[in-house]
Design a protein around this motif. Sequence first.
Motif, short mmCIF file in Angstrom:
data_model
loop_
_atom_site.label_atom_id
_atom_site.label_comp_id
_atom_site.label_asym_id
_atom_site.label_seq_id
_atom_site.Cartn_x
_atom_site.Cartn_y
_atom_site.Cartn_z
N CYS A 53 -4.85 7.74 0.50
CA CYS A 53 -5.06 6.76 -0.53
C CYS A 53 -5.74 5.78 0.27
N LEU A 86 -5.32 -5.85 -2.31
CA LEU A 86 -4.01 -5.65 -2.74
C LEU A 86 -3.61 -7.09 -3.35
N SER A 102 0.96 4.14 -2.94
CA SER A 102 0.48 5.25 -2.50
C SER A 102 1.01 6.48 -3.29
N ALA A 129 0.70 -1.21 0.05
CA ALA A 129 0.02 -0.10 0.04
C ALA A 129 0.97 1.28 -0.09
N ILE A 183 -5.92 0.78 -5.97
CA ILE A 183 -5.36 1.80 -5.24
C ILE A 183 -5.48 3.24 -5.85
N GLU A 193 -7.57 -5.86 -7.12
CA GLU A 193 -6.75 -4.67 -6.73
C GLU A 193 -7.24 -3.10 -6.96
N ALA A 204 -6.17 1.65 -0.43
CA ALA A 204 -5.61 0.52 -1.19
C ALA A 204 -6.35 -0.99 -0.69
#
Length: 237
Positions: free
Chosen positions: A197, A202, A132, A128, A209, A207, A199
């Motif tokens: 951010c 992952l 980010s 993350a 982000i 996923e 996230a």
Amino acid sequence: MSSGTLYLIPVSLGPASTGLTTPADVATRARSLSYFVVENAKTARAELKRFEHPQPLRELDIRELPEKPSASDLDALLAPLLAGSDAGLMSEAGCPAVADPGALLARRAHELGIRVAPLVGPSSLLLALMGSGLNGQSFAFHGYLPVDEEARNRHIRELEAESARFSRTQLFIETPYRNQRMFEALRSVCKADTRLCVARDLTLDSEWIHTRPVAEWKKIAAPELAKRPTVFLILAA
């Protein structure tokens, strides 16, 4: 007789993971072991099956680590290592001993003179942070924030102020079913120019982000976060 080694074995971050996030040497090491200390036996067996462990899973010695282990619990789990056996420590997801009760087992192993060997694998926190675009030179992980709304909002403001003072990225997580409330709290409490951010999922096919100033997050629909593993990060101006 010399003691065995406690290997910290990272696992996939979710059931939909392709498995490509686990290095081959980790799987090789896991296949060489027959004793495991794990957070959840069912999840661990699924990972060992994915690693293609050569022994029948029912024949492996898999013991669960209590969420709040006592000193006697830890010593009992480490007794086979003192007798010369190697062991694998596995978390529910990602890297063991990071935001995980396995850290207590690793600490006790050090106290007993047992070698602790961390292996490379997926860490949701570092992934993350990497994705980010926030400050990777100064950062802190704060685990779970308070559940009480007033206490949580006060903590968010404190973390935001600390972030501004030290230019520090602040990372934290939430129980998946409360993710949506955490997002709304951040969008409501943080200053307009603080970068947030989100996230989610992952390493999985889903996923997602995204990093935006809070002012921009307020202009768009909230992402779908309910019951999805998510890491939140903020960096204040």
